[in-house]
Scaffold this motif. Structure first.
Motif, short mmCIF file in Angstrom:
data_model
loop_
_atom_site.label_atom_id
_atom_site.label_comp_id
_atom_site.label_asym_id
_atom_site.label_seq_id
_atom_site.Cartn_x
_atom_site.Cartn_y
_atom_site.Cartn_z
N ASP A 40 8.81 -22.23 -33.78
CA ASP A 40 7.46 -21.72 -33.50
C ASP A 40 6.40 -22.58 -34.19
N ARG A 41 6.81 -23.25 -35.30
CA ARG A 41 5.88 -24.12 -36.02
C ARG A 41 6.07 -25.60 -35.68
N CYS A 42 7.28 -25.98 -35.32
CA CYS A 42 7.58 -27.40 -35.07
C CYS A 42 6.79 -27.91 -33.87
N ILE A 43 6.07 -29.02 -34.04
CA ILE A 43 5.26 -29.60 -32.97
C ILE A 43 5.89 -30.89 -32.43
N SER A 44 7.14 -31.12 -32.81
CA SER A 44 7.89 -32.30 -32.36
C SER A 44 7.14 -33.61 -32.63
N CYS A 45 6.51 -33.68 -33.79
CA CYS A 45 5.79 -34.90 -34.16
C CYS A 45 6.75 -36.03 -34.55
N ARG A 46 7.99 -35.67 -34.87
CA ARG A 46 9.08 -36.60 -35.17
C ARG A 46 8.89 -37.32 -36.52
N ALA A 47 8.01 -36.79 -37.36
CA ALA A 47 7.84 -37.38 -38.69
C ALA A 47 9.14 -37.30 -39.47
N CYS A 48 9.84 -36.19 -39.36
CA CYS A 48 11.11 -36.03 -40.08
C CYS A 48 12.12 -37.07 -39.62
N GLU A 49 12.14 -37.36 -38.32
CA GLU A 49 13.07 -38.36 -37.78
C GLU A 49 12.75 -39.74 -38.34
N ARG A 50 11.47 -40.09 -38.39
CA ARG A 50 11.06 -41.40 -38.87
C ARG A 50 11.30 -41.57 -40.37
N GLN A 51 11.18 -40.50 -41.13
CA GLN A 51 11.22 -40.57 -42.58
C GLN A 51 12.62 -40.45 -43.17
N CYS A 52 13.59 -39.96 -42.43
CA CYS A 52 14.91 -39.70 -42.99
C CYS A 52 15.81 -40.93 -42.88
N CYS A 60 11.93 -34.59 -45.69
CA CYS A 60 11.42 -34.04 -44.44
C CYS A 60 10.59 -32.78 -44.68
N VAL A 61 11.04 -31.97 -45.64
CA VAL A 61 10.32 -30.74 -45.96
C VAL A 61 8.92 -31.07 -46.50
N SER A 62 8.84 -32.11 -47.32
CA SER A 62 7.58 -32.45 -47.98
C SER A 62 6.57 -33.06 -47.03
N ILE A 63 7.06 -33.80 -46.00
CA ILE A 63 6.11 -34.49 -45.11
C ILE A 63 5.83 -33.72 -43.82
N CYS A 64 6.56 -32.64 -43.56
CA CYS A 64 6.34 -31.87 -42.34
C CYS A 64 4.92 -31.28 -42.34
N PRO A 65 4.08 -31.64 -41.38
CA PRO A 65 2.68 -31.19 -41.41
C PRO A 65 2.49 -29.70 -41.15
N THR A 66 3.49 -29.05 -40.54
CA THR A 66 3.34 -27.63 -40.21
C THR A 66 4.27 -26.73 -41.01
N ARG A 67 4.94 -27.30 -42.01
CA ARG A 67 5.88 -26.54 -42.84
C ARG A 67 6.92 -25.82 -41.98
#
Length: 501
Positions: A17-29, A56-63
């Motif tokens: 419900d919060r994930c916006i599929s920005c893929r920051a977690c994918e790029r950062q891991c 990934c938890v720290s950089i996720c913009p929507t927590r």
């Protein structure tokens, strides 16, 4: 189909419900835990690859992310925990020695937490550190045993080489290769601004950091990596590494994958070759042999720099320290069994050595009983976690302390304990260029300065509460300590009374 006996220790929980599929977690891991399913516009996670680093938890913009321990477990068994079982599975599959990073995580007693500080009330009033002078400056090195005068009776101001610290804390040995260039730069710059020292570890000194030599302690270990005349001349002090708290009796090993061009040049070994330092120095098998190296290093540096000998906290540490004090060393560094490491055999890390609190108290007592305490300064290391631990260590007999894990935490470390794989998502324990860049030295050094500044204020406040205005008055002053929940033997070794006495 192969059977996989190991279930992931943690699970990535994603709130869609919060994930916006920005893929920051994918790029950062760096461990490739996250992947994107384009047809569904959805990011999914592979828990088996997660090391619980929280990047990934720290950089996720929507927590939208959190990492939780898995609730999968085996049938309850007091003798065979999940960890014990998984370790057998891993060795049955690989046939190899288990490696672990950082300090011992097991539930042994933490004596710092069972020691309380005394405080002044009426007859010995407290001191206000905001309005009255407090002295946290420390000088490390052998102290003169007698006052010398010339023919006219004037004092001859001869002093052995000393390290002058603005506060009784230094950054402990972490080699270039085990940690990144940017991490070393952060430590060096912070040391210079604070007026303290950082230790290069056994990996040599990068040419860019010679400018920080006045705040640098260089290390000579059994592998002699990066040791040459310029290296010794650049430093403020030289440390002989005989042992390390996380792996007493064991040598060092930096995998060849971490030996790139820069590390190769600094360590003076071929690119891609494993950097293996043997457990013993093959020229040291007695205190007399150690004395020879101590004076060789003093001779090489024209007797202008103090020489430190670093040992692991082991069961006969007091006798060893007594010998080192007589070897001509200026400073003894004792590293407790909770000390951190980039990699150590798991069985060694978790079962060998003793707590720094016990080792420190035993060494200080032995040196005082033999009347040689002023021949050397004593450093304590191995899981110094906060300013209260610093104060307690000094009251137990230390002149100052080394910190390692606390410094890395200040730089962003999340204690995921996978330093040995070289994929640190925080840019600390890695040599991968794109990962190293994640640690900005301009930010990192400032965070270290902030941490040490805060600790120094707290040290002054605790000293003021005890009615003490000088670190020197606190050193070995065990009357300022009381134990809680300790037995008579523990109190006896620590040399303190129980609360209420």
């Amino acid at each position: 189909m192969a059977v996989n006996y190991i279930y992931p220790d943690c699970e990535v929980v994603r709130n869609y419900d919060r994930c916006i599929s920005c893929r920051a977690c994918e790029r950062q891991c760096a461990n490739e835990v996250h992947s994107y399913i384009e047809e569904e516009n959805k990011v999914v996670s592979n828990d088996a690859e997660c090391v619980d680093c929280h990047r990934c938890v720290s950089i996720c913009p929507t927590r939208a992310l959190k990492i939780v321990p898995t609730d999968h477990n085996f049938k309850a068994n007091a003798s065979w925990s999940k960890t014990n079982i998984y370790e057998v599975y891993k060795q049955a599959e690989s046939g190899g020695v288990l490696l672990s990073s950082m300090g011992n995580p097991n539930a042994f007693p933490i004596y710092w937490d069972k020691i309380l500080l005394n405080a002044s009330q009426v007859t010995n009033p407290s001191i206000d550190p905001l309005r009255e002078p407090m002295e946290t400056r420390v000088y490390l090195g052998a102290k003169n045993q007698e006052v010398k005068r010339d023919a006219d009776g004037r004092v001859i101001p001869e002093m052995t080489p000393q390290l002058k610290l603005s506060m009784p804390v230094m950054f402990s040995a972490m080699s270039y290769g085990s940690i990144s260039y940017n991490a070393h730069e952060s430590l060096a710059r912070a040391s210079q601004e604070l007026g303290i020292f950082y230790n290069t570890g056994e990996g040599g000194l990068h040419e860019d950091f010679y400018q920080y030599g006045a705040n640098t302690i260089v290390q000579v270990a059994s592998g002699r990596f990066g040791v040459h005349r310029g290296y010794l001349d650049a430093a403020a002090a030289v440390e002989i590494k005989m042992g390390q708290g996380a792996k007493p009796g064991i040598g060092g090993h930096l995998p060849g994958a971490k030996i790139g061009e820069d590390v190769s040049r600094t360590r003076m070994i071929p690119v891609g070759s494993d950097a293996i330092s043997p457990a013993p120095h093959h020229d040291i098998y007695s205190i007399e042999d150690l004395r020879q190296l101590v004076f060789s290093l003093k001779e090489a540096t024209a007797y202008t720099k103090p020489v430190i000998v670093k040992i692991a906290a082991v069961h006969n540490v007091a006798a060893i320290a007594s010998g080192i004090a007589r070897s001509g060393a200026d400073i003894i560094s004792i590293d407790g069994f909770r000390g951190g490491t980039g990699a150590a055999p798991t069985r060694i890390r978790d079962n060998v050595g003793i707590p720094i609190e016990m080792a420190l108290a035993a060494v200080d007592t032995r040196l005082r009983e033999e009347g040689i305490r002023d021949r050397v300064s004593v450093l304590a290391a191995g899981s110094i976690r906060n300013s209260a631990d610093v104060v307690k260590a000094i009251a137990l007999g230390a002149d100052a302390v080394y910190i390692g894990t606390a410094a890395l935490l200040a730089l962003g470390c999340h204690l995921c304990r996978t330093c040995n794989v070289g994929k640190c998502n925080w840019g600390i324990a890695t040599q991968v260029p794109e990962l190293v860049r994640r640690l900005n030295p301009d930010v990192g050094y400032k965070r270290l300065v902030n941490l040490m500044t805060a600790w120094n204020h707290e040290i002054e406040e605790m000293m003021g509460g005890m009615g003490i205005n000088s670190i020197e008055s606190l050193k070995g002053n065990r009357l300022m300590l009381r134990g809680v929940g300790l037995n008579e033997k523990e109190l006896s070794i620590l040399g303190i009374k129980h609360a209420g006495e």
